[in-house]
Design a protein around this motif. Structure first.
Motif, PDB file in Angstrom:
ATOM      1  N   GLY A  20      13.463  36.351  50.725  1.00 19.06           N
ATOM      2  CA  GLY A  20      14.896  36.129  50.508  1.00 19.06           C
ATOM      3  C   GLY A  20      15.643  37.437  50.704  1.00 19.06           C
ATOM      4  N   VAL A  21      16.627  37.669  49.839  1.00 19.42           N
ATOM      5  CA  VAL A  21      17.498  38.838  49.994  1.00 19.42           C
ATOM      6  C   VAL A  21      16.721  40.159  49.916  1.00 19.42           C
ATOM      7  N   ILE A  22      15.959  40.343  48.838  1.00 17.85           N
ATOM      8  CA  ILE A  22      15.255  41.624  48.671  1.00 17.85           C
ATOM      9  C   ILE A  22      14.127  41.761  49.698  1.00 17.85           C
ATOM     10  N   GLY A  23      13.329  40.702  49.886  1.00 18.97           N
ATOM     11  CA  GLY A  23      12.235  40.748  50.864  1.00 18.97           C
ATOM     12  C   GLY A  23      12.752  41.114  52.252  1.00 18.97           C
ATOM     13  N   TYR A  43       4.913  36.294  53.191  1.00 21.49           N
ATOM     14  CA  TYR A  43       4.630  34.996  52.577  1.00 21.49           C
ATOM     15  C   TYR A  43       5.849  34.520  51.784  1.00 21.49           C
ATOM     16  N   ASP A  44       6.179  33.256  51.954  1.00 23.25           N
ATOM     17  CA  ASP A  44       7.198  32.609  51.124  1.00 23.25           C
ATOM     18  C   ASP A  44       6.733  31.175  50.928  1.00 23.25           C
ATOM     19  N   HIS A  45       6.926  30.626  49.738  1.00 20.05           N
ATOM     20  CA  HIS A  45       6.448  29.245  49.552  1.00 20.05           C
ATOM     21  C   HIS A  45       7.305  28.249  50.352  1.00 20.05           C
ATOM     22  N   ILE A  46       8.479  28.706  50.807  1.00 20.60           N
ATOM     23  CA  ILE A  46       9.208  27.920  51.826  1.00 20.60           C
ATOM     24  C   ILE A  46       8.893  28.625  53.154  1.00 20.60           C
ATOM     25  N   ASN A  48       9.473  28.407  56.264  1.00 22.52           N
ATOM     26  CA  ASN A  48      10.530  28.769  57.223  1.00 22.52           C
ATOM     27  C   ASN A  48      11.126  30.129  56.955  1.00 22.52           C
ATOM     28  N   LYS A  49      11.241  30.468  55.660  1.00 21.80           N
ATOM     29  CA  LYS A  49      11.856  31.751  55.297  1.00 21.80           C
ATOM     30  C   LYS A  49      11.037  32.903  55.867  1.00 21.80           C
ATOM     31  N   ALA A  50       9.705  32.755  55.791  1.00 17.46           N
ATOM     32  CA  ALA A  50       8.837  33.814  56.308  1.00 17.46           C
ATOM     33  C   ALA A  50       8.869  33.845  57.840  1.00 17.46           C
ATOM     34  N   VAL A 103       6.757  45.069  41.361  1.00 14.27           N
ATOM     35  CA  VAL A 103       7.259  43.855  40.707  1.00 14.27           C
ATOM     36  C   VAL A 103       8.780  43.917  40.591  1.00 14.27           C
ATOM     37  N   MET A 104       9.464  43.032  41.302  1.00 19.31           N
ATOM     38  CA  MET A 104      10.927  42.942  41.165  1.00 19.31           C
ATOM     39  C   MET A 104      11.305  42.027  40.004  1.00 19.31           C
ATOM     40  N   SER A 105      10.562  40.929  39.828  1.00 20.29           N
ATOM     41  CA  SER A 105      10.910  39.958  38.775  1.00 20.29           C
ATOM     42  C   SER A 105      10.331  40.450  37.455  1.00 20.29           C
ATOM     43  N   SER A 106      10.889  41.555  36.968  1.00 15.83           N
ATOM     44  CA  SER A 106      10.253  42.302  35.875  1.00 15.83           C
ATOM     45  C   SER A 106      10.251  41.525  34.558  1.00 15.83           C
ATOM     46  N   MET A 180      18.649  38.847  34.544  1.00 18.58           N
ATOM     47  CA  MET A 180      18.450  39.807  33.467  1.00 18.58           C
ATOM     48  C   MET A 180      17.227  40.703  33.651  1.00 18.58           C
ATOM     49  N   ASN A 181      16.871  40.966  34.930  1.00 18.62           N
ATOM     50  CA  ASN A 181      15.752  41.871  35.183  1.00 18.62           C
ATOM     51  C   ASN A 181      16.049  43.272  34.663  1.00 18.62           C
ATOM     52  N   VAL A 182      17.323  43.649  34.685  1.00 20.71           N
ATOM     53  CA  VAL A 182      17.716  44.975  34.202  1.00 20.71           C
ATOM     54  C   VAL A 182      17.342  45.113  32.726  1.00 20.71           C
ATOM     55  N   GLN A 232      24.556  36.932  50.148  1.00 19.28           N
ATOM     56  CA  GLN A 232      23.780  35.679  50.100  1.00 19.28           C
ATOM     57  C   GLN A 232      23.247  35.345  48.719  1.00 19.28           C
ATOM     58  N   ASN A 233      23.275  36.302  47.815  1.00 15.96           N
ATOM     59  CA  ASN A 233      22.783  36.045  46.461  1.00 15.96           C
ATOM     60  C   ASN A 233      23.565  36.922  45.493  1.00 15.96           C
ATOM     61  N   PRO A 234      24.656  36.379  44.904  1.00 16.65           N
ATOM     62  CA  PRO A 234      25.552  37.203  44.086  1.00 16.65           C
ATOM     63  C   PRO A 234      24.909  37.762  42.820  1.00 16.65           C
ATOM     64  N   ARG A 235      23.704  37.240  42.466  1.00 19.34           N
ATOM     65  CA  ARG A 235      23.008  37.784  41.292  1.00 19.34           C
ATOM     66  C   ARG A 235      22.358  39.128  41.617  1.00 19.34           C
ATOM     67  N   THR A 236      22.039  39.315  42.906  1.00 21.44           N
ATOM     68  CA  THR A 236      21.239  40.477  43.290  1.00 21.44           C
ATOM     69  C   THR A 236      22.111  41.591  43.869  1.00 21.44           C
ATOM     70  N   SER A 237      21.852  42.828  43.414  1.00 24.85           N
ATOM     71  CA  SER A 237      22.568  44.000  43.922  1.00 24.85           C
ATOM     72  C   SER A 237      21.685  44.698  44.945  1.00 24.85           C
TER      73      SER A 237
HETATM   74  N1  LIG Z   1      14.441  44.333  39.017  1.00 26.59           N
HETATM   75  C1  LIG Z   1      15.728  44.126  39.305  1.00 26.59           C
HETATM   76  O1  LIG Z   1      16.618  44.900  38.927  1.00 26.59           O
HETATM   77  C2  LIG Z   1      16.092  42.923  40.127  1.00 26.59           C
HETATM   78  C3  LIG Z   1      17.355  42.832  40.714  1.00 26.59           C
HETATM   79  C4  LIG Z   1      17.655  41.716  41.489  1.00 26.59           C
HETATM   80  C5  LIG Z   1      16.732  40.689  41.632  1.00 26.59           C
HETATM   81  N2  LIG Z   1      15.531  40.781  41.022  1.00 26.59           N
HETATM   82  C6  LIG Z   1      14.546  39.677  41.117  1.00 26.59           C
HETATM   83  O2  LIG Z   1      13.829  39.793  42.339  1.00 26.59           O
HETATM   84  C7  LIG Z   1      13.440  38.497  42.789  1.00 26.59           C
HETATM   85  C8  LIG Z   1      13.921  38.288  44.236  1.00 26.59           C
HETATM   86  O3  LIG Z   1      15.325  38.392  44.282  1.00 26.59           O
HETATM   87  P1  LIG Z   1      16.130  37.929  45.587  1.00 26.59           P
HETATM   88  O4  LIG Z   1      17.552  38.239  45.342  1.00 26.59           O
HETATM   89  O5  LIG Z   1      15.442  38.431  46.815  1.00 26.59           O
HETATM   90  O6  LIG Z   1      15.933  36.329  45.483  1.00 26.59           O
HETATM   91  P2  LIG Z   1      16.104  35.224  46.667  1.00 26.59           P
HETATM   92  O7  LIG Z   1      16.356  33.950  45.948  1.00 26.59           O
HETATM   93  O8  LIG Z   1      17.080  35.684  47.681  1.00 26.59           O
HETATM   94  O9  LIG Z   1      14.655  35.194  47.351  1.00 26.59           O
HETATM   95  C9  LIG Z   1      13.493  34.785  46.675  1.00 26.59           C
HETATM   96  C10 LIG Z   1      12.518  34.209  47.706  1.00 26.59           C
HETATM   97  O10 LIG Z   1      11.259  34.037  47.074  1.00 26.59           O
HETATM   98  C11 LIG Z   1      10.730  32.753  47.430  1.00 26.59           C
HETATM   99  N3  LIG Z   1       9.866  32.344  46.317  1.00 26.59           N
HETATM  100  C12 LIG Z   1      10.240  31.958  45.075  1.00 26.59           C
HETATM  101  N4  LIG Z   1       9.158  31.680  44.326  1.00 26.59           N
HETATM  102  C13 LIG Z   1       8.073  31.904  45.106  1.00 26.59           C
HETATM  103  C14 LIG Z   1       6.672  31.785  44.905  1.00 26.59           C
HETATM  104  N5  LIG Z   1       6.169  31.380  43.724  1.00 26.59           N
HETATM  105  N6  LIG Z   1       5.836  32.110  45.916  1.00 26.59           N
HETATM  106  C15 LIG Z   1       6.339  32.505  47.118  1.00 26.59           C
HETATM  107  N7  LIG Z   1       7.654  32.618  47.377  1.00 26.59           N
HETATM  108  C16 LIG Z   1       8.526  32.312  46.386  1.00 26.59           C
HETATM  109  C17 LIG Z   1      11.959  31.862  47.622  1.00 26.59           C
HETATM  110  O11 LIG Z   1      11.679  30.772  48.469  1.00 26.59           O
HETATM  111  C18 LIG Z   1      12.953  32.841  48.237  1.00 26.59           C
HETATM  112  O12 LIG Z   1      12.893  32.853  49.653  1.00 26.59           O
HETATM  113  C19 LIG Z   1      14.063  37.483  41.804  1.00 26.59           C
HETATM  114  O13 LIG Z   1      13.112  37.089  40.840  1.00 26.59           O
HETATM  115  C20 LIG Z   1      15.166  38.297  41.148  1.00 26.59           C
HETATM  116  O14 LIG Z   1      15.469  37.835  39.844  1.00 26.59           O
HETATM  117  C21 LIG Z   1      15.192  41.875  40.295  1.00 26.59           C
END
Ligand SMILES: NC(=O)c1ccc[n+]([C@@H]2O[C@H](COP(=O)([O-])OP(=O)(O)OC[C@H]3O[C@@H](n4cnc5c(N)ncnc54)[C@H](O)[C@@H]3O)[C@@H](O)[C@H]2O)c1
Length: 254
Positions: A20-23, A43-46, A48-50, A103-106, A180-182, A232-237
């Motif tokens: 997604g956005v970060i990847g 790898y993405d579980h969807i 097409n994204k990959a 680990v991003m999803s801390s 709320m990863n922060v 594309q993802n207003p939650r993510t900076s």
């Molecule tokens: N540490 C931080 O400060 C911080 C900041 C922003 C986002 N994040 C976290 O990072 C993660 C990614 O953020 P993003 O903005 O790129 O999200 P996103 O929604 O843009 O992308 C996530 C991608 O991961 C894929 N995905 C979800 N679960 C999966 C799984 N089990 N296996 C494989 N693929 C999977 C989705 O299909 C999607 O393409 C989120 O969990 C988000 O909360 C952390």
């Protein structure tokens, strides 16, 4: 003179879980050679994204169908940019193979007992963690985090600022896993002190803001971050992705 041939040079492979956005930003930084890497494994579980990410970059990349396939390709580092569930499902198989995981999803690490030096948590959408962790060596008495995001980040449409959560970082990470990863990252740093969190949906702001107040034995700290949300993802900076890119670059240094 030492001549290193390609076969002797260690191939650096980066695995990305979650395209997604970060990847995508991580993959683009590799394509632009900001990070030194020879191959990507996506790898993405969807799926097409990959495949779409692979098609959008001019860089050697392999798309895999699952984690086992990724592990068989022996990546040097894997970046998790997917979800808390992905961390819970994949962290042990990755670290038990001796592979570093960023680990991003801390939030997934809160309350979990994963003991491995291969787990790397970047500073994410905040910074100044060096100063806070120095203070934690003595005594931190109070940590307050106030996070404000535009209602779009919460799929809300409130017209006035609204306090949507007040409480502990542990609970905040569970209730708002994508926002709320922060709070989670901060709570690892300040241990054993606790982080008090306020989360506000604020239509008057465009940027994601994090204000951190720390009281410790020998002073106080006030840190403020005001980050453009990703379109594309207003939650993510963007800063969150760049913190992963910086950490990745350090891990891949020769
Ligand atoms: N540490 C931080 O400060 C911080 C900041 C922003 C986002 N994040 C976290 O990072 C993660 C990614 O953020 P993003 O903005 O790129 O999200 P996103 O929604 O843009 O992308 C996530 C991608 O991961 C894929 N995905 C979800 N679960 C999966 C799984 N089990 N296996 C494989 N693929 C999977 C989705 O299909 C999607 O393409 C989120 O969990 C988000 O909360 C952390």
């Amino acid at each position: 003179m030492l001549v290193i041939t390609m076969s002797e040079k260690k191939i650096k492979k980066v695995g990305i879980i979650g395209c997604g956005v970060i990847g995508t930003l991580v993959a683009q930084s590799i394509e632009k050679k900001i990070v030194s890497c020879d191959e990507l494994v996506l790898y993405d579980h969807i799926q097409n994204k990959a495949t779409e990410l692979k098609a959008s970059i001019h860089f050697p990349a392999t798309v895999v169908q699952n984690l086992d396939e990724m592990l068989k390709l022996k990546p040097t580092v894997i970046v998790e940019a997917a979800s808390q569930k992905a961390v819970r499902d994949y962290i042990k198989p990755i670290t038990s193979k001796g592979i570093n995981i960023i680990v991003m999803s801390s939030g997934a690490l809160i309350g979990a007992n994963y003991e491995s030096e291969k787990i790397q948590v970047p500073s994410g959408a905040i910074g100044g963690l060096d100063a806070i962790s120095s203070a934690a060596l003595t005594k931190i008495t109070k940590v307050h985090l106030t996070t404000k995001k535009n209602p779009r980040a919460f799929e809300m449409d409130n017209k006035q600022p609204k306090l949507i959560y007040e409480g502990s970082s542990e609970e905040a990470a569970k209730l708002y896993p994508r926002s709320m990863n922060v709070a989670s990252t901060l709570s690892f740093i300040v241990k054993p002190a606790k982080v008090q969190v306020r989360l506000i949906s604020d239509p008057t702001i465009k940027r994601n803001t994090h204000e951190i107040k720390v009281k410790w034995q020998f002073g106080e700290m006030l840190l403020c971050f005001s980050n453009d949300p990703h379109p594309q993802n207003p939650r993510t900076s963007a800063l969150a992705a760049w913190s992963a890119i910086k950490l990745l670059s350090n891990l891949l240094k020769d």
